[in-house]
Design a protein around this motif. Structure first.
Motif: not given
Length: 787
Positions: A71-81
């Motif tokens: 989402p637009k308000n997200g931070s650096i992901p912990d998991t990657w797709e």
């Protein structure tokens, strides 16, 4: 000495970590170019990306990166797709992902990099669309807005010995944001195309000394026989600049960084499309050295022997015979599959007999301009127009990006004309901005507004606001046939767009559902139609025309009005015949590139379709055949056959729907009784995402009308019964019911029925009604209330 042009594709002198290929797979796409099969994680655009400022020590970061969408308000992901192949945009098949990025989402990239040797390490991005925020080892190191401009970050202080984590955050709302987006839109149709979000040009590292050359500004002056040079670096540093002709020194000068100085080029070999001669250039400063090149050419306005204002190249009249290049690819969208593919387009256009490319509302990678410089092609370069609705912030963003574009492309000898605005798309402050461009780059022409006036079949459909104020060029668009622009002051007259002849070539179409063009012709008739247009250009040239831009060299998505197909496989008029047609206006073409393409099959399309229909009658029903039959039927005008084959195709769909499936269903489902209606109802969110919410609603409305409301109206059912049944179909049924009741009451002048129906319709759905129609309904409503 070896020519410097042969070394612009240096191998990396850094340690290179190869990526495993077995995790990458190109996604399916309707058609693809011959070069797509050559693309892999180990060779994705491996050439040095900046030919006019080459260093030996560099590392290409193209290849497989991790990606995630949040989402637009997200931070650096912990998991990657999963993995994405950089630098192909996420929407492209070559990215290995092929997902649309939405305005309420962020796209994230992650890659592990080793720390290179060197006093300083620079991180370069060729282009990231639209807003990019860069992190190294969790620390933000820089930001950039603008989807078309290169940017560089010094990441020396955040690197550590061993592995480092590079993360890129991207926000790209495409046509719903404030930034220039060209012809990219979230819901492509007609003359607008699929968006290209995120990293779409090469990413690379470069090792430089503590004090290094940051850039070069090269401006030729053939009248004085010099090249003006400015070396961008800390002021006062001593620099040495050497010009070479195939290894032989023709000029050498020492100067200071930050100050313009001249290097003599005696008896200069002038650059032109016929003889695109390029000099090598070496620039040294302390421990830094870059290699570059330049061309000696002049573009200006002047009077011919009859006193007519013309475009002059190297002080002689030169007709700019051009074509409108969009710069899109079926497999890579904004990103060409390979450097060879990038070069092919320019070679093909030159082999057609053109000498000019109008690069349309897009900025290509630096290597495209390098190839134009080497092959010999004049370039009219568009700025990328602001969002057409000019939301708050759009104007300053447009001007910031335009300034960067002027700086980034200044050194390309091929670029001879800047084009500020196109067809009033987001145009504003035209006089001020035209004068600003001319003042910033006085060595080129400025076309302040291409297509400020537009004519279709001779009828003026768009009138100018500022009449090319302060421009060097008076430019009209005229479809399909060319016309001359009006004579005005001392400006040159051009037809900035014409042609657009649609010819579809089966099996070579991105979107077989549509074969869009300003006019449609069969393959066999195209050559004569095109030749007649070219003859009219010659007549217009006698009347003062100085340039022409034909739409267009290649099909693009739904537009099938190119001289070649979108996959670059079929040329619709043979190259030698195109050159012959163009020769009177472009007699000195120079070296003709060798270009391989099939000539179009001139068989009558209806004959080909008839053969397919016979195969269908004999029992063939496989999925791909049904789709091809449906598309061909539509294009030759057999609508019953198109419905038959289209509905048979839709009925056979199973499993997860692809975006192509969704678009096909959207095209062929016509009634609520069709299988496509059930699919669209069951997968509404998927269809809304691909088609857009409003288009989905309109499609559903039309199907409910065709399958439910129209039969009931023909049976003269009363409005209460119709309303009851239509409400069973939700919002589409309700909107269509109110619309039809309003229209029927208005036509019958049944004001007792009209007032409540129109009131409800305007209140609930007025935002979706076209302006003139809405005014008509409202005026009738006001009058009815008075009576």
């Amino acid at each position: 000495m070896k020519s410097l042009f042969s070394i612009v594709a240096f191998s990396s002198l850094f340690i290179f970590h190869a990526e495993a290929q077995d995790v990458y797979k190109m996604q399916p796409v309707t058609i693809q170019t011959r070069w797509a099969k050559e693309v892999s994680p180990n060779n994705a655009l491996k050439e040095y990306p900046r030919p006019q400022m080459v260093r030996d020590k560099w590392q290409n970061l193209n290849g497989l990166w991790e990606y995630a969408i949040t989402p637009k308000n997200g931070s650096i992901p912990d998991t990657w797709e999963g993995k994405i192949l950089v630098p192909y945009p996420i929407e492209s098949a070559l990215s290995g992902v092929k997902k649309s990025l939405q305005p309420d989402q962020l796209l994230w990239y992650r890659k592990t990099i080793a720390k290179p040797e060197g006093e300083k390490v620079l991180l370069h991005f060729g282009a990231v669309d639209f807003q990019a925020t860069i992190f190294v080892n969790g620390k933000e190191v820089g930001r950039h807005s603008g989807g078309y401009e290169a940017f560089t970050l010094d990441i020396t202080n955040v690197l550590k010995t061993g592995d480092n984590v590079l993360v890129v955050k991207v926000y790209d709302p495409t046509d719903e944001g404030i930034g220039p987006h060209g012809k990219q839109v979230l819901h492509p149709a007609s003359i607008y195309y699929t968006s290209s979000s995120g990293i779409w040009q090469t990413v690379w590292l470069e090792s430089v000394p503590k004090t290094y050359i940051e850039g070069l500004v090269l401006t030729p002056d053939i009248d004085k026989g010099v090249l003006e040079v400015k070396v961008n670096a800390p002021a006062g540093n001593a620099v040495e600049v050497t010009a070479l002709d195939r290894g032989n020194v023709v000029g050498k000068v020492k100067g200071k960084a930050g100050i313009v100085f001249s290097i003599p080029v005696k008896d200069a070999k002038l650059w032109s499309p016929e003889n695109p001669f390029l000099y090598d250039l070496v620039v040294k400063m302390k421990g830094d050295e870059v290699k570059s090149y330049f061309g000696m050419r002049k573009i200006s306005l002047g009077k011919d022997e009859k006193g007519v204002t013309r475009i002059f190249l190297n002080n002689k009249p030169y007709f700019n015979l051009g074509t409108l290049d969009q710069g899109f690819w079926p497999d890579g969208l904004y990103t060409a599959p390979t450097d060879e593919a990038l070069k092919f387009d320019i070679e093909a256009i030159k082999a057609m007999g053109f000498n000019t490319i109008h690069k349309h509302i897009q900025i290509d990678p630096a290597r495209w301009y390098y190839h134009a410089d080497k092959i010999g092609m004049l370039v009219w370069q568009d700025f990328v127009n602001p969002n057409q609705s000019l939301p708050e912030g759009a104007k300053p963003e447009f001007e910031k990006e335009s300034k960067e574009i002027l700086e980034q492309l200044h050194n390309a000898p091929s670029i001879v004309t800047w084009v500020l605005f196109n067809e009033q798309w987001g145009s504003y402050d035209q006089e001020r901005l035209t004068k600003w461009v001319k003042q910033t780059d006085p060595g080129r022409l400025v076309n302040g507004h291409t297509g400020e006036y537009i004519f279709i079949n001779g009828d003026e459909i768009k009138s100018g606001k500022d009449n090319w104020v302060a421009s060097d060029i008076v430019d009209v668009h005229s479809y399909p046939n060319p016309m001359n622009a009006p004579a005005q002051n001392e400006m040159v007259r051009v037809v900035g767009e014409f042609g657009g002849i649609g010819v579809f070539i089966p099996d070579h179409q991105w979107n077989p559902i549509n074969a869009w063009g300003y006019i449609q012709e069969k393959p066999a008739a195209l050559e004569s139609k095109f030749a007649i247009m070219a003859q009219h250009l010659r007549l217009l040239h006698q009347d003062g025309l100085s340039a022409s831009i034909y739409t267009q060299p290649f099909d693009v998505e739904g537009e099938q009005n190119g001289l070649m197909t979108y996959d670059r496989e079929v040329v619709k008029i043979p190259f030698d015949k195109l050159r012959k047609i163009h020769a009177p206006l472009n007699p000195s073409i120079g070296t003709i590139p060798t270009v391989v393409a099939q000539n179009a099959d001139l068989t009558e399309p209806a004959e080909l379709y008839s053969r397919m229909l016979e195969v269908y009658i004999n029992g063939k029903r496989d999925h791909d055949f049904l789709l091809k039959l449906a598309m061909t039927a539509k294009q030759v005008g057999d609508l019953p056959g198109a419905d038959m084959a289209g509905n048979a195709y839709i009925a056979g769909l199973s499993g997860p729907l692809t975006e192509d499936d969704i678009r096909i269903v959207g095209q062929f489902a016509r009634s609520s009784k069709d299988a496509g209606y059930i699919i669209m109802s069951q997968h509404s969110e998927q269809f809304k995402k691909v088609l857009g919410e409003r288009q989905y609603q309109v499609n559903m409305m039309n199907m409910v009308y065709k399958g439910v409301m129209e039969p009931m109206m023909k049976q003269h059912k009363d409005w209460k019964e119709i309303e009851s049944v239509m409400k069973e179909h939700g919002a589409p049924g309700d909107e269509m019911f109110l619309r039809m009741k309003t229209v029927v009451a208005l036509n019958a002048k049944d004001w007792a029925m009209y007032v409540p129906a129109a009131t409800a319709y305007l209140n609930k759905y007025g935002d979706y009604i076209k302006g003139d129609e809405k005014s008509m309904f409202q005026n009738a409503l006001d009058q009815a209330k008075k009576n």
